[in-house]
Design a protein around this motif. Structure first.
Motif, short mmCIF file in Angstrom:
data_model
loop_
_atom_site.label_atom_id
_atom_site.label_comp_id
_atom_site.label_asym_id
_atom_site.label_seq_id
_atom_site.Cartn_x
_atom_site.Cartn_y
_atom_site.Cartn_z
N ARG A 1 0.86 -1.18 0.00
CA ARG A 1 0.00 0.00 0.00
C ARG A 1 0.90 1.23 0.00
O ARG A 1 1.83 1.33 0.80
CB ARG A 1 -0.89 -0.01 1.24
CG ARG A 1 -1.83 1.20 1.34
CD ARG A 1 -2.82 1.06 2.49
NE ARG A 1 -2.23 0.49 3.71
CZ ARG A 1 -2.53 -0.71 4.19
NH1 ARG A 1 -3.40 -1.49 3.58
NH2 ARG A 1 -1.96 -1.16 5.30
N ALA A 2 0.64 2.14 -0.94
CA ALA A 2 1.47 3.33 -1.07
C ALA A 2 1.41 4.18 0.19
O ALA A 2 0.34 4.32 0.80
CB ALA A 2 1.03 4.15 -2.28
N ASP A 3 2.54 4.73 0.58
CA ASP A 3 2.61 5.63 1.72
C ASP A 3 2.13 7.01 1.27
O ASP A 3 2.59 7.54 0.27
CB ASP A 3 4.05 5.71 2.23
CG ASP A 3 4.19 6.65 3.40
OD1 ASP A 3 3.70 6.31 4.49
OD2 ASP A 3 4.79 7.72 3.22
N GLN A 4 1.18 7.59 1.99
CA GLN A 4 0.60 8.87 1.58
C GLN A 4 1.63 10.01 1.57
O GLN A 4 1.49 10.97 0.83
CB GLN A 4 -0.56 9.23 2.52
CG GLN A 4 -1.72 8.25 2.46
CD GLN A 4 -2.30 8.10 1.05
OE1 GLN A 4 -2.49 9.08 0.35
NE2 GLN A 4 -2.54 6.86 0.63
N ALA A 5 2.68 9.87 2.36
CA ALA A 5 3.71 10.90 2.41
C ALA A 5 4.78 10.70 1.34
O ALA A 5 5.73 11.47 1.26
CB ALA A 5 4.36 10.92 3.79
N GLY A 6 4.62 9.65 0.53
CA GLY A 6 5.58 9.40 -0.53
C GLY A 6 6.81 8.62 -0.09
O GLY A 6 7.79 8.54 -0.83
N GLY A 7 6.76 8.02 1.09
CA GLY A 7 7.90 7.25 1.59
C GLY A 7 7.81 5.79 1.18
O GLY A 7 7.19 5.44 0.18
N VAL A 8 8.44 4.94 1.98
CA VAL A 8 8.45 3.51 1.70
C VAL A 8 7.05 2.94 1.90
O VAL A 8 6.42 3.22 2.92
CB VAL A 8 9.47 2.79 2.61
CG1 VAL A 8 9.44 1.29 2.39
CG2 VAL A 8 10.87 3.35 2.38
#
Length: 199
Positions: free
Chosen positions: A181-188
């Motif tokens: 699941r993609a991290d909303q903050a653009g992290g890992v």
């Protein structure tokens, strides 16, 4: 007419945000039982990696994830393992015949998210190889592969690293599917599930 426009806008937003989720195929070709030494490592770079502006960012993501699995970065003289990193990004429509690609993934990569606009799909591949520093024996090898609509390998790095280390070290069977699941903050990204691939 307005309703149709709103539906199209919603679909476009969903496609661009990648809310369909992330998938990666993982393959191990050396048994995890061989990776039993002290968890210290040093990264062995190629000349092109030394010259790359992107490579330090990739290593930073990898070091952070390895630390979560109890691995410590050490000097070349003190490390138990030498870690070799190989990665590539190529158009997904191009056939691949490489020894390092994940079994079953070379011919049929995981599908990237649906796109309304027909952008080209890209295949991203990461291979990590652990060698015992004392004798040079390769003791563990794992590859992760994903596909998306982004040609920038830096954007694929967190997904590849997280997938390759999602169940580290992977045991039998050799082939796995990792959902993230993609991290909303653009992290890992976060791992949602790790399941063996049924042949």
């Amino acid at each position: 007419m307005v309703k149709s426009i709103l539906i199209c806008a919603a679909l476009a937003a969903a496609t661009l945000s990648g809310c369909t989720g992330l998938n990666a195929d993982v393959h191990t070709s050396i048994p995890a039982a061989a990776l039993q030494g002290e968890r210290t490592y040093t990264i062995a770079r190629t000349p092109s990696q030394d010259a790359s502006a992107d490579h330090p960012q990739f290593e930073a993501v990898l070091r952070d994830e390895l630390a979560k699995h109890g691995f410590a970065d050490a000097s070349a003289q003190q490390a138990h393992y030498l870690l070799s990193i190989a990665y590539a990004t190529r158009p997904a429509t191009v056939g691949v015949d490489a020894a390092d690609c994940a079994a079953g993934a070379c011919g049929r990569p995981a599908e990237p998210p649906f796109s309304l606009f027909g952008e080209r799909a890209y295949q991203h591949l990461l291979t990590l190889r652990f060698f015992e520093r004392a004798n040079g024996h390769e003791v563990y090898k794992v590859s992760a592969m994903s596909s998306d609509r982004d040609a920038d390998p830096l954007h694929a790095m967190p997904t590849l690293v997280k997938s390759a280390l999602a169940n580290f070290p992977f045991g039998a069977p050799a082939d796995w599917r990792v959902k993230l699941r993609a991290d909303q903050a653009g992290g890992v990204p976060d791992v949602v599930s790790v399941k063996p691939v049924v042949q």
